[in-house]
Design a protein around this motif. Structure first.
Motif, PDB file in Angstrom:
ATOM      1  N   PRO A   1      49.800  53.817  41.502  1.00  0.00           N
ATOM      2  CA  PRO A   1      50.953  54.534  41.475  1.00  0.00           C
ATOM      3  C   PRO A   1      52.222  54.132  42.068  1.00  0.00           C
ATOM      4  O   PRO A   1      53.307  54.676  41.427  1.00  0.00           O
ATOM      5  CB  PRO A   1      50.339  55.529  42.550  1.00  0.00           C
TER       6      PRO A   1
ATOM      7  N   ASP B   1      49.592  58.269  47.387  1.00  0.00           N
ATOM      8  CA  ASP B   1      48.701  59.146  46.443  1.00  0.00           C
ATOM      9  C   ASP B   1      49.728  59.734  45.538  1.00  0.00           C
ATOM     10  O   ASP B   1      50.702  60.006  45.832  1.00  0.00           O
ATOM     11  CB  ASP B   1      47.901  60.203  47.173  1.00  0.00           C
ATOM     12  N   TYR B   2      49.257  59.939  44.323  1.00  0.00           N
ATOM     13  CA  TYR B   2      50.186  60.390  43.362  1.00  0.00           C
ATOM     14  C   TYR B   2      49.587  61.678  42.740  1.00  0.00           C
ATOM     15  O   TYR B   2      48.423  61.580  42.061  1.00  0.00           O
ATOM     16  CB  TYR B   2      50.442  59.436  42.275  1.00  0.00           C
TER      17      TYR B   2
ATOM     18  N   MET C   1      46.502  69.853  32.214  1.00  0.00           N
ATOM     19  CA  MET C   1      45.499  69.703  33.397  1.00  0.00           C
ATOM     20  C   MET C   1      46.414  68.731  34.338  1.00  0.00           C
ATOM     21  O   MET C   1      47.229  67.764  33.983  1.00  0.00           O
ATOM     22  CB  MET C   1      44.395  68.874  32.918  1.00  0.00           C
ATOM     23  N   MET C   2      46.343  68.917  35.726  1.00  0.00           N
ATOM     24  CA  MET C   2      46.873  68.156  36.716  1.00  0.00           C
ATOM     25  C   MET C   2      46.371  66.627  36.683  1.00  0.00           C
ATOM     26  O   MET C   2      45.156  66.371  36.752  1.00  0.00           O
ATOM     27  CB  MET C   2      46.584  68.767  38.039  1.00  0.00           C
ATOM     28  N   LYS C   3      47.328  65.617  36.858  1.00  0.00           N
ATOM     29  CA  LYS C   3      46.927  64.316  36.834  1.00  0.00           C
ATOM     30  C   LYS C   3      47.205  64.136  38.417  1.00  0.00           C
ATOM     31  O   LYS C   3      47.906  64.315  39.162  1.00  0.00           O
ATOM     32  CB  LYS C   3      47.762  63.376  36.024  1.00  0.00           C
ATOM     33  N   SER C   4      46.065  62.896  38.899  1.00  0.00           N
ATOM     34  CA  SER C   4      46.158  62.677  40.217  1.00  0.00           C
ATOM     35  C   SER C   4      45.741  61.139  40.258  1.00  0.00           C
ATOM     36  O   SER C   4      44.958  60.684  39.657  1.00  0.00           O
ATOM     37  CB  SER C   4      45.674  63.491  41.180  1.00  0.00           C
ATOM     38  N   ALA C   5      46.348  60.567  41.234  1.00  0.00           N
ATOM     39  CA  ALA C   5      45.590  59.149  41.473  1.00  0.00           C
ATOM     40  C   ALA C   5      45.782  58.799  42.855  1.00  0.00           C
ATOM     41  O   ALA C   5      46.707  59.175  43.559  1.00  0.00           O
ATOM     42  CB  ALA C   5      46.619  58.047  40.509  1.00  0.00           C
ATOM     43  N   THR C   6      44.900  58.190  43.671  1.00  0.00           N
ATOM     44  CA  THR C   6      44.862  57.760  44.972  1.00  0.00           C
ATOM     45  C   THR C   6      45.414  56.441  45.149  1.00  0.00           C
ATOM     46  O   THR C   6      45.718  55.517  44.055  1.00  0.00           O
ATOM     47  CB  THR C   6      43.565  57.853  45.708  1.00  0.00           C
TER      48      THR C   6
ATOM     49  N   SER D   1      50.646  64.796  39.781  1.00  0.00           N
ATOM     50  CA  SER D   1      51.601  65.177  38.883  1.00  0.00           C
ATOM     51  C   SER D   1      51.001  66.910  38.522  1.00  0.00           C
ATOM     52  O   SER D   1      50.330  67.090  37.492  1.00  0.00           O
ATOM     53  CB  SER D   1      51.484  64.447  37.553  1.00  0.00           C
TER      54      SER D   1
ATOM     55  N   ILE E   1      53.858  55.089  36.239  1.00  0.00           N
ATOM     56  CA  ILE E   1      53.102  56.408  35.779  1.00  0.00           C
ATOM     57  C   ILE E   1      53.857  57.468  35.306  1.00  0.00           C
ATOM     58  O   ILE E   1      53.235  58.291  34.703  1.00  0.00           O
ATOM     59  CB  ILE E   1      52.261  56.841  37.223  1.00  0.00           C
ATOM     60  N   GLN E   2      55.057  57.523  35.560  1.00  0.00           N
ATOM     61  CA  GLN E   2      55.808  58.716  35.126  1.00  0.00           C
ATOM     62  C   GLN E   2      56.230  58.299  33.560  1.00  0.00           C
ATOM     63  O   GLN E   2      56.705  59.213  33.036  1.00  0.00           O
ATOM     64  CB  GLN E   2      57.067  58.674  35.941  1.00  0.00           C
TER      65      GLN E   2
ATOM     66  N   GLN F   1      54.005  57.537  31.328  1.00  0.00           N
ATOM     67  CA  GLN F   1      52.824  57.996  30.498  1.00  0.00           C
ATOM     68  C   GLN F   1      53.098  58.771  29.272  1.00  0.00           C
ATOM     69  O   GLN F   1      54.008  59.924  29.558  1.00  0.00           O
ATOM     70  CB  GLN F   1      51.666  58.789  31.591  1.00  0.00           C
TER      71      GLN F   1
END
Lengths: 173, 287
Positions: A28, B7-8, A1-6, B10, A74-75, A77
């Motif tokens: 991030p 924004d990030y 599943m794609m992860k994202s963060a603002t 993956s 975050i990388q 993780q």
């Protein structure tokens, strides 16, 4: 599943460091070195330059030596990390730490955490390196005290120690 | 130093990455990050979003195809340096990868990232130009294949569009009796090149040069092919005199910068010296 963060999200980052699970919050943009030092209080890893030149922040990340100021928190993780705090076994120093101690491989000690990790990465690949190979192995680590002579000597001595201990301490990082 | 906020993302596939780039106008691809994060920390780059493709393991490989050797864009320099097929068939890439930054950077930095960053002083773009590598660029519309001569467009600019991703680099196999070499001229290990020279050559009967490509790095906005020197050598015997004569005209079209690492005049001279040495290195490796 794609992860994202603002941009201003605080993300929970969980990873294994020195065999133990750690978890903390990061933006991030948080660099991994800031995360382990400021959020997880593992201050053995040093920041010498912040620009990716000095190598004082070198750690093992999934078995490879990397500069933790050149990776985002975050990388990391889920990553498997070893920092300088993970080298000794309780009060028993790792052979490479002993070798630095015995051969005066440090003066101020600021670059040492990175030197130890780079030295160890080299020795895991090449258990009996030549002086040239050692110098090449630590080309990403700057020392402003020793002139490198005793660091090279220390890594050479560590190679002997680790070989004579029959790979006991050559556990993978 | 901390980058500006972004924004990030993956993504879990290359198609997802392409879609994210398409949807986020001011986004950048994060591969190994060993150039991009440095620029972002210095605030020389401040993208509003990062699309982190570094976890796409399927983009890291070295694969022998029928006509070419395919290298996945996310293959790290350390793998390229130690891969035996590359060493045997394209030794100049081994030379170039082993000279990038330092061990920690080679453990993270990728061939695709270095190519797309397109720093004129970087090692791999010069070596790939000498090989005349082909770059596979994926987009929402499919894929296109661009030769090195068209891939490097200008300073830090390549043929890869904003919503495209470089997926593979193809090295066409060299004919029998070929050899290659790359020499980086720098004052300290790990520095960028003052001059980088990559040579791929094929010999005919005796020592006659059947084909040759000479690429120069750090002397122009993009890797520069020394066409005059190449033309001069084709069909000629590769002896000391001819190589020296070709090297004298290798800097035609070069426009190197002057900076603290070397003046323009110095670099113009070094192009000659290192062209000569690299041609000889490539010759010594002809099999």
């Amino acid at each position: 599943m794609m992860k994202s963060a603002t941009k201003s999200d605080m993300i929970r980052v969980t990873c294994k460091i020195n065999g133990k699970e750690y978890s903390g919050l990061a933006e991030p943009r948080t660099l991994f070195v800031h995360f382990i030092r400021d959020e997880l209080n593992l201050t053995g890893t040093h920041i010498g330059c912040d620009t990716g030149h000095c190598g004082a922040c070198t750690i093992f990340m999934n078995g490879k030596s990397v500069k933790s100021c050149m990776v985002l928190a975050i990388q990391a993780q889920g990553a498997d990390i070893t920092t300088v705090e993970g080298l000794a076994d309780g009060d028993k120093l790792h052979p490479i730490q002993e070798a630095f101690w015995e051969n005066h491989g440090l003066q101020c000690g600021y670059c040492t955490p990175g030197m130890l990790i780079s030295g160890l990465f080299l020795l895991q690949r090449n258990p009996d390196p030549t002086e040239d190979e050692i110098r090449r192995g630590i080309e990403g680590n700057l020392c402003r005290c020793t002139g490198y002579v005793n660091i090279v000597k220390s890594i050479k001595a560590a190679a002997k120690k680790m070989q004579s201990e029959g790979g006991k301490s050559a556990r993978s990082m | 130093m901390t980058p500006k906020k972004f924004d990030y993302y993956s993504p879990t596939s290359i198609n997802e990455a392409i879609q994210l780039l398409h949807d986020n106008e001011d986004s950048k691809v994060l591969a190994g990050g060993q150039s991009l994060l440095a620029l972002m920390k210095l605030r020389l780059a401040a993208p509003s979003a990062l699309v982190d493709i570094s976890k796409l393991q399927e983009m890291s490989y070295v694969r022998e195809d029928k006509d070419y050797l395919g290298i996945g864009a996310l293959t790290i320099h350390d793998i390229i340096e130690h891969n035996q097929t590359i060493k045997k068939k394209f030794t100049l890439l081994t030379d170039a990868a082993s000279k990038i930054g330092d061990q920690q950077i080679r453990n993270v930095g990728t061939i695709g990232g270095s190519s797309c960053h397109a720093d004129p002083a970087a090692d791999l773009p010069t070596a790939l130009s000498a090989v005349n590598a082909h770059f596979v660029i994926r987009s929402g519309k499919g894929q296109r294949i661009v030769p090195a001569t068209e891939f490097f467009v200008d300073l830090f600019q390549t043929a890869v569009g904003h919503d495209e991703v470089l997926s593979e680099i193809r090295l066409p196999y060299l004919p029998p009796r070929s050899g290659s070499g790359y020499i980086k001229h720098s004052r300290r290990e790990g520095d960028f090149a003052i001059v980088g020279t990559g040579v791929v050559l094929t010999m005919g009967d005796g020592n006659v040069c059947k084909d040759i490509r000479i690429a120069l790095g750090a002397v122009s906005a993009t890797p520069l092919r020394a066409k005059s020197a190449e033309e001069y050598l084709k069909g000629k015997t590769l002896d000391d005199k001819n190589i020296a004569d070709a090297a004298e005209i290798a800097n035609e079209g070069a426009d190197p910068p002057s900076d603290m690492h070397g003046s323009k005049e110095y670099r113009m001279e070094m192009i000659k010296v290192f062209t000569r040495r690299t041609v000889k290195l490539a010759m010594s490796r002809v099999m």
